[in-house]
Scaffold this motif. Structure first.
Motif, PDB file in Angstrom:
ATOM      1  N   UNK A  86       0.849  -1.182   0.000  1.00  0.00           N
ATOM      2  CA  UNK A  86       0.000   0.000   0.000  1.00  0.00           C
ATOM      3  C   UNK A  86       0.891   1.241   0.000  1.00  0.00           C
ATOM      4  N   UNK A  87       0.305   2.402  -0.294  1.00  0.00           N
ATOM      5  CA  UNK A  87       1.116   3.611  -0.481  1.00  0.00           C
ATOM      6  C   UNK A  87       0.535   4.741   0.359  1.00  0.00           C
ATOM      7  N   UNK A  88       1.160   5.007   1.518  1.00  0.00           N
ATOM      8  CA  UNK A  88       0.641   6.012   2.447  1.00  0.00           C
ATOM      9  C   UNK A  88       1.266   7.390   2.284  1.00  0.00           C
ATOM     10  N   UNK A  89       2.555   7.448   1.892  1.00  0.00           N
ATOM     11  CA  UNK A  89       3.201   8.756   1.823  1.00  0.00           C
ATOM     12  C   UNK A  89       4.457   8.700   0.958  1.00  0.00           C
ATOM     13  N   UNK A  90       5.071   9.898   0.766  1.00  0.00           N
ATOM     14  CA  UNK A  90       6.338   9.988   0.030  1.00  0.00           C
ATOM     15  C   UNK A  90       7.462   9.239   0.744  1.00  0.00           C
ATOM     16  N   UNK A  91       7.274   8.930   2.013  1.00  0.00           N
ATOM     17  CA  UNK A  91       8.308   8.226   2.766  1.00  0.00           C
ATOM     18  C   UNK A  91       8.345   6.734   2.454  1.00  0.00           C
ATOM     19  N   UNK A  92       7.324   6.211   1.786  1.00  0.00           N
ATOM     20  CA  UNK A  92       7.268   4.773   1.533  1.00  0.00           C
ATOM     21  C   UNK A  92       8.460   4.240   0.739  1.00  0.00           C
ATOM     22  N   UNK A  93       8.870   4.879  -0.364  1.00  0.00           N
ATOM     23  CA  UNK A  93      10.024   4.339  -1.100  1.00  0.00           C
ATOM     24  C   UNK A  93      11.305   4.263  -0.268  1.00  0.00           C
ATOM     25  N   UNK A  94      11.730   5.360   0.408  1.00  0.00           N
ATOM     26  CA  UNK A  94      12.933   5.214   1.227  1.00  0.00           C
ATOM     27  C   UNK A  94      12.746   4.230   2.381  1.00  0.00           C
ATOM     28  N   UNK A  95      11.539   4.188   2.943  1.00  0.00           N
ATOM     29  CA  UNK A  95      11.271   3.235   4.021  1.00  0.00           C
ATOM     30  C   UNK A  95      11.495   1.799   3.530  1.00  0.00           C
ATOM     31  N   UNK A  96      10.945   1.465   2.375  1.00  0.00           N
ATOM     32  CA  UNK A  96      11.049   0.100   1.870  1.00  0.00           C
ATOM     33  C   UNK A  96      12.464  -0.237   1.420  1.00  0.00           C
ATOM     34  N   UNK A  97      13.223   0.777   1.007  1.00  0.00           N
ATOM     35  CA  UNK A  97      14.632   0.529   0.695  1.00  0.00           C
ATOM     36  C   UNK A  97      15.364  -0.018   1.913  1.00  0.00           C
ATOM     37  N   UNK A  98      15.008   0.516   3.086  1.00  0.00           N
ATOM     38  CA  UNK A  98      15.654   0.060   4.311  1.00  0.00           C
ATOM     39  C   UNK A  98      15.038  -1.189   4.893  1.00  0.00           C
ATOM     40  N   UNK A  99      13.754  -1.423   4.607  1.00  0.00           N
ATOM     41  CA  UNK A  99      13.034  -2.525   5.253  1.00  0.00           C
ATOM     42  C   UNK A  99      13.114  -3.848   4.499  1.00  0.00           C
ATOM     43  N   UNK A 100      13.229  -3.804   3.173  1.00  0.00           N
ATOM     44  CA  UNK A 100      13.321  -5.045   2.393  1.00  0.00           C
ATOM     45  C   UNK A 100      14.787  -5.470   2.352  1.00  0.00           C
ATOM     46  N   UNK A 101      15.120  -6.622   2.912  1.00  0.00           N
ATOM     47  CA  UNK A 101      16.530  -7.013   3.021  1.00  0.00           C
ATOM     48  C   UNK A 101      17.235  -7.273   1.691  1.00  0.00           C
ATOM     49  N   UNK A 102      16.494  -7.641   0.639  1.00  0.00           N
ATOM     50  CA  UNK A 102      17.127  -7.873  -0.658  1.00  0.00           C
ATOM     51  C   UNK A 102      17.006  -6.607  -1.513  1.00  0.00           C
ATOM     52  N   UNK A 103      17.865  -6.487  -2.514  1.00  0.00           N
ATOM     53  CA  UNK A 103      17.795  -5.327  -3.399  1.00  0.00           C
ATOM     54  C   UNK A 103      16.549  -5.434  -4.264  1.00  0.00           C
ATOM     55  N   UNK A 104      15.718  -4.405  -4.223  1.00  0.00           N
ATOM     56  CA  UNK A 104      14.478  -4.393  -5.002  1.00  0.00           C
ATOM     57  C   UNK A 104      14.282  -2.999  -5.581  1.00  0.00           C
ATOM     58  N   UNK A 105      14.173  -2.911  -6.891  1.00  0.00           N
ATOM     59  CA  UNK A 105      14.038  -1.621  -7.552  1.00  0.00           C
ATOM     60  C   UNK A 105      12.564  -1.250  -7.700  1.00  0.00           C
ATOM     61  N   UNK A 106      12.319   0.002  -8.037  1.00  0.00           N
ATOM     62  CA  UNK A 106      10.958   0.477  -8.216  1.00  0.00           C
ATOM     63  C   UNK A 106      10.617   0.603  -9.697  1.00  0.00           C
ATOM     64  N   UNK A 107       9.331   0.591  -9.976  1.00  0.00           N
ATOM     65  CA  UNK A 107       8.832   0.900 -11.311  1.00  0.00           C
ATOM     66  C   UNK A 107       8.575   2.399 -11.360  1.00  0.00           C
ATOM     67  N   UNK A 108       9.054   3.071 -12.397  1.00  0.00           N
ATOM     68  CA  UNK A 108       8.887   4.525 -12.489  1.00  0.00           C
ATOM     69  C   UNK A 108       8.515   4.945 -13.901  1.00  0.00           C
ATOM     70  N   UNK A 109       7.855   6.093 -14.007  1.00  0.00           N
ATOM     71  CA  UNK A 109       7.546   6.667 -15.312  1.00  0.00           C
ATOM     72  C   UNK A 109       8.846   7.065 -16.007  1.00  0.00           C
ATOM     73  N   UNK A 110       8.905   6.893 -17.323  1.00  0.00           N
ATOM     74  CA  UNK A 110      10.154   7.146 -18.048  1.00  0.00           C
ATOM     75  C   UNK A 110      10.592   8.612 -17.944  1.00  0.00           C
TER      76      UNK A 110
END
Length: 249
Positions: A86-110
């Motif tokens: 789910x997506x609550x705020x702008x803090x979600x991407x940096x939060x998940x970078x720290x919380x997911x132990x494996x490297x996981x990239x995001x999908x972004x608009x070109x």
């Protein structure tokens, strides 16, 4: 004293420009380290530090649980996955970078790839870009993204497509589920709770609060008869995880 200072409006307003300045700094660090570590590894090693200091400065406590529920093949990196949150705020991407132990990239608009600093970072990190200009280009982008995932790249997707407007879970979009079916990899549902309290949509400053990340049980597209059934299962898990955390507070 620092805890009291973080709770003030003045501190909240300070955190916003610091967030922008720190993006510039982390870009310099990542691009400097990339020739030695590789772009993606440099981004995630330095990016995790950046994400954690950003949350600390904002006075946001965070925790993650349930990683042990994720299949071992995903945890040890031998199988790629799509993490859906789910997506609550702008803090979600940096939060998940720290919380997911494996490297996981995001999908972004070109369009993001050409932005100063943020675009440079996303390219170094191996972010997957989607061209939404027309249906033909979008379909081609999805096929290319699916191939990158099959080759071992983990991805984070916010199936709501945008941040919540009122703190409640929004309607899920189909694109991420089509990508999972095409890539033939599991979806790991997860919930982030607390980002809305720290930085709700439209807020001009940050507030200290506790943010929790909860991992659900992996869902494999091959076990479901169609995209709709797959989407309902993942959405149901995320809703249940969000509600369980909120009720425990």
């Amino acid at each position: 004293m620092l805890k009291c200072l973080r709770s003030t409006t003045t501190w909240g307003y300070f955190c916003v420009p610091w967030g922008l300045v720190s993006v510039v700094l982390v870009t310099v660090f990542v691009l400097s380290a990339a020739p030695f570590m590789g772009g993606m590894r440099a981004f995630f090693v330095i990016g995790k530090w950046w994400a954690r200091q950003l949350l600390w400065i904002n006075g946001a406590e965070w925790s993650a649980e349930g990683w042990e529920r994720v299949p071992e093949e995903i945890r040890n990196g031998t199988m790629s996955a799509i993490f859906m949150s789910n997506h609550e705020s702008h803090l979600d991407p940096p939060l998940l970078m720290g919380a997911i132990p494996v490297m996981a990239v995001f999908i972004a608009k070109k369009e993001i790839r050409n932005m100063p600093f943020v675009g440079w970072l996303t390219r170094a990190a191996g972010i997957i870009f989607i061209d939404r200009g027309n249906s033909e280009k979008a379909a081609k982008s999805i096929s290319e993204a699916a191939e990158q995932i099959r080759q071992g790249k983990n991805v984070v997707i916010f199936p709501e497509g945008t941040r919540t407007r009122d703190g409640r879970l929004g309607q899920f979009k189909k694109g991420g589920f089509s990508l999972a079916i095409k890539a033939e990899v599991p979806i790991v549902p997860l919930a982030t709770v607390g980002g809305w309290e720290v930085l709700p949509k439209g807020a001009r400053h940050l507030r200290p609060a506790k943010i929790q990340v909860i991992f659900g049980k992996a869902v494999h597209p091959k076990d479901y008869p169609n995209r709709q059934a797959l989407m309902e299962e993942v959405e149901g898990q995320i809703r249940e995880l969000v509600e369980s955390v909120r009720h425990s507070r």
